[in-house]
Design a protein around this motif. Structure first.
Motif, PDB file in Angstrom:
ATOM      1  N   TYR A 116       0.851  -1.067  -0.060  1.00 37.23           N
ATOM      2  CA  TYR A 116       0.056  -0.055  -0.053  1.00 37.23           C
ATOM      3  C   TYR A 116       0.946   1.130   0.017  1.00 37.23           C
ATOM      4  CZ  TYR A 116      -4.243  -2.355   1.652  1.00 37.23           C
ATOM      5  OH  TYR A 116      -5.379  -3.445   1.518  1.00 37.23           O
ATOM      6  N   ALA A 117       0.377   2.300  -0.874  1.00 39.79           N
ATOM      7  CA  ALA A 117       1.025   3.620  -0.453  1.00 39.79           C
ATOM      8  C   ALA A 117       0.950   3.945   0.950  1.00 39.79           C
ATOM      9  CB  ALA A 117       0.178   4.610  -1.354  1.00 39.79           C
ATOM     10  N   ARG A 133       0.030   5.597   4.429  1.00 40.75           N
ATOM     11  CA  ARG A 133      -0.827   6.700   4.891  1.00 40.75           C
ATOM     12  C   ARG A 133      -0.228   7.904   5.669  1.00 40.75           C
ATOM     13  NH1 ARG A 133      -4.855   2.335   7.170  1.00 40.75           N
ATOM     14  NH2 ARG A 133      -6.508   2.137   5.314  1.00 40.75           N
ATOM     15  N   LYS A 172       3.455   0.274   2.745  1.00 44.67           N
ATOM     16  CA  LYS A 172       3.194  -0.764   3.599  1.00 44.67           C
ATOM     17  C   LYS A 172       2.988  -2.011   3.164  1.00 44.67           C
ATOM     18  CE  LYS A 172       1.127  -2.519   7.192  1.00 44.67           C
ATOM     19  NZ  LYS A 172       1.535  -2.911   8.403  1.00 44.67           N
ATOM     20  N   ALA A 211       1.509  -5.145   2.949  1.00 41.59           N
ATOM     21  CA  ALA A 211       0.260  -5.701   3.801  1.00 41.59           C
ATOM     22  C   ALA A 211       0.157  -7.205   3.629  1.00 41.59           C
ATOM     23  CB  ALA A 211      -0.814  -4.978   3.585  1.00 41.59           C
ATOM     24  N   PRO A 251      -4.793 -11.801  13.766  1.00 41.60           N
ATOM     25  CA  PRO A 251      -5.317 -10.560  14.520  1.00 41.60           C
ATOM     26  C   PRO A 251      -5.595  -9.388  13.651  1.00 41.60           C
ATOM     27  CG  PRO A 251      -2.945 -10.528  14.757  1.00 41.60           C
ATOM     28  CD  PRO A 251      -3.386 -11.865  13.846  1.00 41.60           C
ATOM     29  N   ASN A 252      -6.192  -8.253  13.823  1.00 42.93           N
ATOM     30  CA  ASN A 252      -6.490  -7.137  13.460  1.00 42.93           C
ATOM     31  C   ASN A 252      -5.240  -6.617  12.714  1.00 42.93           C
ATOM     32  OD1 ASN A 252      -8.457  -6.195  16.157  1.00 42.93           O
ATOM     33  ND2 ASN A 252      -9.460  -6.733  14.495  1.00 42.93           N
ATOM     34  N   GLY A 253      -5.274  -6.162  11.311  1.00 37.61           N
ATOM     35  CA  GLY A 253      -4.119  -5.819  10.752  1.00 37.61           C
ATOM     36  C   GLY A 253      -3.392  -6.861  10.191  1.00 37.61           C
ATOM     37  N   ALA A 254      -3.647  -8.048  10.411  1.00 38.28           N
ATOM     38  CA  ALA A 254      -2.617  -9.090   9.837  1.00 38.28           C
ATOM     39  C   ALA A 254      -2.736  -9.263   8.310  1.00 38.28           C
ATOM     40  CB  ALA A 254      -3.548 -10.162  10.293  1.00 38.28           C
ATOM     41  N   GLY A 255      -3.499  -8.641   7.704  1.00 39.76           N
ATOM     42  CA  GLY A 255      -3.655  -8.761   6.112  1.00 39.76           C
ATOM     43  C   GLY A 255      -4.715  -9.654   5.516  1.00 39.76           C
ATOM     44  N   LYS A 256      -5.643 -10.102   6.257  1.00 40.05           N
ATOM     45  CA  LYS A 256      -6.831 -10.918   5.615  1.00 40.05           C
ATOM     46  C   LYS A 256      -7.489 -10.182   4.853  1.00 40.05           C
ATOM     47  CE  LYS A 256      -8.297 -11.339   9.805  1.00 40.05           C
ATOM     48  NZ  LYS A 256      -7.884 -10.528  10.780  1.00 40.05           N
ATOM     49  N   THR A 257      -8.460  -8.892   5.360  1.00 38.20           N
ATOM     50  CA  THR A 257      -9.290  -8.319   4.481  1.00 38.20           C
ATOM     51  C   THR A 257      -8.271  -7.881   3.122  1.00 38.20           C
ATOM     52  OG1 THR A 257     -10.051  -7.472   6.178  1.00 38.20           O
ATOM     53  CG2 THR A 257     -10.625  -6.218   4.310  1.00 38.20           C
ATOM     54  N   THR A 258      -7.065  -7.653   3.160  1.00 38.27           N
ATOM     55  CA  THR A 258      -6.311  -7.240   1.860  1.00 38.27           C
ATOM     56  C   THR A 258      -5.979  -8.424   1.078  1.00 38.27           C
ATOM     57  OG1 THR A 258      -4.978  -5.683   3.238  1.00 38.27           O
ATOM     58  CG2 THR A 258      -4.139  -6.158   0.941  1.00 38.27           C
ATOM     59  N   HIS A 306     -13.078 -14.465  14.085  1.00 38.76           N
ATOM     60  CA  HIS A 306     -12.024 -13.949  15.408  1.00 38.76           C
ATOM     61  C   HIS A 306     -12.692 -15.121  16.291  1.00 38.76           C
ATOM     62  CE1 HIS A 306      -9.762 -10.599  13.955  1.00 38.76           C
ATOM     63  NE2 HIS A 306     -10.981  -9.966  13.540  1.00 38.76           N
TER      64      HIS A 306
END
Ligand SMILES: Nc1ncnc2c1ncn2[C@@H]1O[C@H](COP(=O)(O)OP(=O)(O)OP(=O)(O)O)[C@@H](O)[C@H]1O
Length: 573
Positions: free
Chosen positions: A261-262, A264, A270, A272, A291-298, A445
């Motif tokens: 990611y560019a 922020r 970043k 990800a 955990p949150n921010g792990a990269g799953k959604t990406t 989760h």
């Protein structure tokens, strides 16, 4: 009008939008013409009504095509709306003044007609003048011949309609946007060529273009730094995929996926998702945890075509995720974390909408909708508006939307978050029954949910796939065997801890120390449990233990120990 940047969605939804807009336009134009007729304005009563009908017919098409063109230039529909409004307003003012300069009979500069609002108002001006002027006769259909100015004026907007629509479709596909996969500027030429090549080659890997296979192989050079927190199962999986030792029909094959990611707010880029590689066979529910921010959604957003990957990605149902998005869209189902439903559509209307979006043919769509409703036990709510559904029913509708048309890969993003235990179990049953001929990717989760549903689990942290195995193996690898926990009064906790620790075998680990609750993991050793049980029971009162228990390591324990350990390592990067 919201900008829709994804080419397949553009192609599938714009015809419906076009028709809806045209119907709205036709109604307003008709009302306008009827009102003018009632007031018997000379312009309307004397001008040939067929000419007026033709002019308004063309104008409507032209304006909708023009608005599509502007919508493709702007991300925000409000910006497009304001700009189009201002342009049309100024065009009217300029047209009115230009009609004074170039009166009827005087040659109107042809380049002026390229901008369709000028052309339309010039035509209206001409017709109006001819109906009023004592020197001229009102316009008749028979006047509409080549050489006549109104005829010429009508030609311009007609020619512009396909031009505006074509440019709008092209720009929607190639302009950068937050969502959707951007196509290269040359895609109208290169994609048909690629499709031709594909159809003339026999491929060895579920229809994957050998060219993209070659490029994936080139991307196989793994950055050791990025992957150092992977366990041996993850590395073995990468080797399996690199060596082609997987079922080529696997609905989901992810190869060397990376996403940068560019940065922020002035931060640097970043990374990800770090070289994630795995394949999932048919009939499997694959749990993607982290955990949150792990990269799953990406990762999921790339697989579902919402984000562009920074490298090649892999295949979904045999189609390249980046190049064959139209085919991929037809074969995936998505249940997002939050229900995206329309309040005023019924359950069955939602499903018909998505059935059409997925290209299910008209004769088959009724059956597909009925099956989808039956799968999630919503048949009796077929005609209920979604705003009248409970939270659990809405969730089931979202799952039905994801499952309609029997897609090869279904993504379920935290499908049971916030639901009561009964509905959660109902949804687990739905997911379990739905997995037969497809791959389901589940993010959650809830370790209990992952354990209940998933045959394979991948745990991600900080963009890296840390482990990848079935739940039993994960527990063997990362669970130490058993867990003992107790609670005590605050002042007694150090004494109670020392007592329990003195009874545990070598290799114990404190896994939780929260207020007055403490727990330890320890390896299973023959005869230990009965001894431990006996001693703690006998001496718990003198050591300040109020309550205690022993249990087996759960997936939750695995998750906590794996993530905290590895995250501590990763933080030191
Ligand atoms: N558009 C973006 N631009 C820059 N960084 C981003 C962007 N989207 C996500 N990130 C960062 O990438 C990392 C992975 O985010 P992602 O949303 O994929 O995590 P996640 O595992 O889905 O988390 P959660 O469980 O909270 O949804 C995070 O550090 C996040 O801050």
């Amino acid at each position: 009008m919201r900008k829709i940047h994804s080419w397949p969605i553009f192609c599938q939804t714009r015809p419906a939008q076009y028709i809806a807009f045209y119907i709205l336009y036709a109604i307003s134009a008709l009302v306008f013409l009827v009102i003018e007729g009632v007031f018997k304005l000379q312009f309307f009563s004397l001008t040939d009504s067929r000419v007026l009908a033709l002019l308004f017919f063309i104008w409507g098409h032209n304006q909708i095509a023009l608005s599509f063109f502007f919508a493709s230039l702007f991300n925000r529909s409000r910006t497009a709306l304001v700009i189009v409004f201002l342009l049309v307003l100024y065009s009217v003012l300029i047209s009115v003044s230009s009609n004074f300069i170039f009166e009827v009979g005087r040659e109107f500069p042809p380049w002026f007609l390229i901008w369709s609002p000028f052309a339309f108002y010039r035509a209206l001006g001409n017709l109006n003048m001819m109906s009023y002027s004592p020197k001229l006769l009102p316009y008749k259909m028979s006047n509409l011949t080549s050489g006549d100015e109104v005829f010429r004026i009508m030609i311009f907007p007609i020619v512009e309609i396909p031009v505006y629509l074509g440019v709008a479709a092209y720009l929607s596909a190639v302009l950068p946007s937050e969502f959707g996969v951007r196509r290269p500027w040359h895609f109208p030429i290169t994609e048909p060529l690629k499709a031709l090549q594909r159809s003339s080659h026999t491929t060895t890997n579920g229809g994957v273009d050998p060219k993209s296979e070659a490029s994936l192989a080139m991307a196989a050079a793994v950055n050791v730094d990025e992957t150092r927190f992977e366990d041996s199962d993850v590395k073995a999986e990468r080797a399996r995929i690199n060596n082609g030792q997987f079922d080529p029909k696997s609905p989901l094959i992810v190869k060397h996926m990376r996403k940068v990611y560019a940065g922020r707010g002035g931060a640097g880029p970043k990374l990800a998702v770090k070289d994630v590689t795995f394949a999932v066979e048919e009939g499997i529910v694959f749990g993607l945890l982290g955990p949150n921010g792990a990269g799953k959604t990406t990762l999921i957003s790339i697989l579902t075509g919402l984000y562009e990957a920074s490298t090649d990605t892999g295949t979904l149902a045999g189609f390249d995720v980046t190049a064959d998005t139209a085919e991929v869209y037809k074969r995936i189902g998505i249940c997002p974390q939050f229900d995206i439903l329309w309040d005023d559509l019924t359950v069955s209307e939602h499903l018909y909408f998505y059935a059409r979006l997925k290209g299910i043919s008209r004769p088959e769509e009724r059956e597909a909708v009925n099956i989808a409703m039956a799968n999630v036990a919503l048949t009796e709510f077929a005609n209920r508006l979604s705003k009248g559904l409970s939270g659990g029913e809405k969730r089931r509708l979202s799952i039905a939307i994801a499952l309609i048309g029997s897609p090869k890969v279904v993504f379920l993003d935290e499908p049971t978050t916030g639901l009561d235990p009964e509905v959660r179990r109902l949804i687990w049953n739905i997911v379990n029954n739905a997995k037969q001929d497809k791959t389901i990717v589940l993010t959650t989760h809830s370790m209990e949910e992952a354990e209940a549903l998933c045959q394979r689990i991948g745990i991600m942290a900080k963009g890296t796939l840390r482990c990848l195995a079935n739940p039993i193996r994960l527990k063997q690898l990362y669970g130490t065997g058993f867990r003992v926990y107790f609670n005590s009064l605050v002042d007694d906790t150090p004494r109670a801890s020392a007592f329990v620790e003195s009874l545990l075998p070598a290799g114990w680990k404190k896994v939780d120390d929260f207020a007055t609750n403490v727990s330890y993991e320890f390896p299973a050793i023959t005869g230990l449990l009965s001894n431990l049980f006996e001693k703690v029971e006998q001496r718990k009162a003198e050591n300040g233990i109020l309550d205690w228990g022993i249990g087996q390591t759960t997936l939750e324990d695995v998750f906590v120990s794996l993530i905290s350990e590895n995250d501590a390592n990763a933080d030191a990067e």
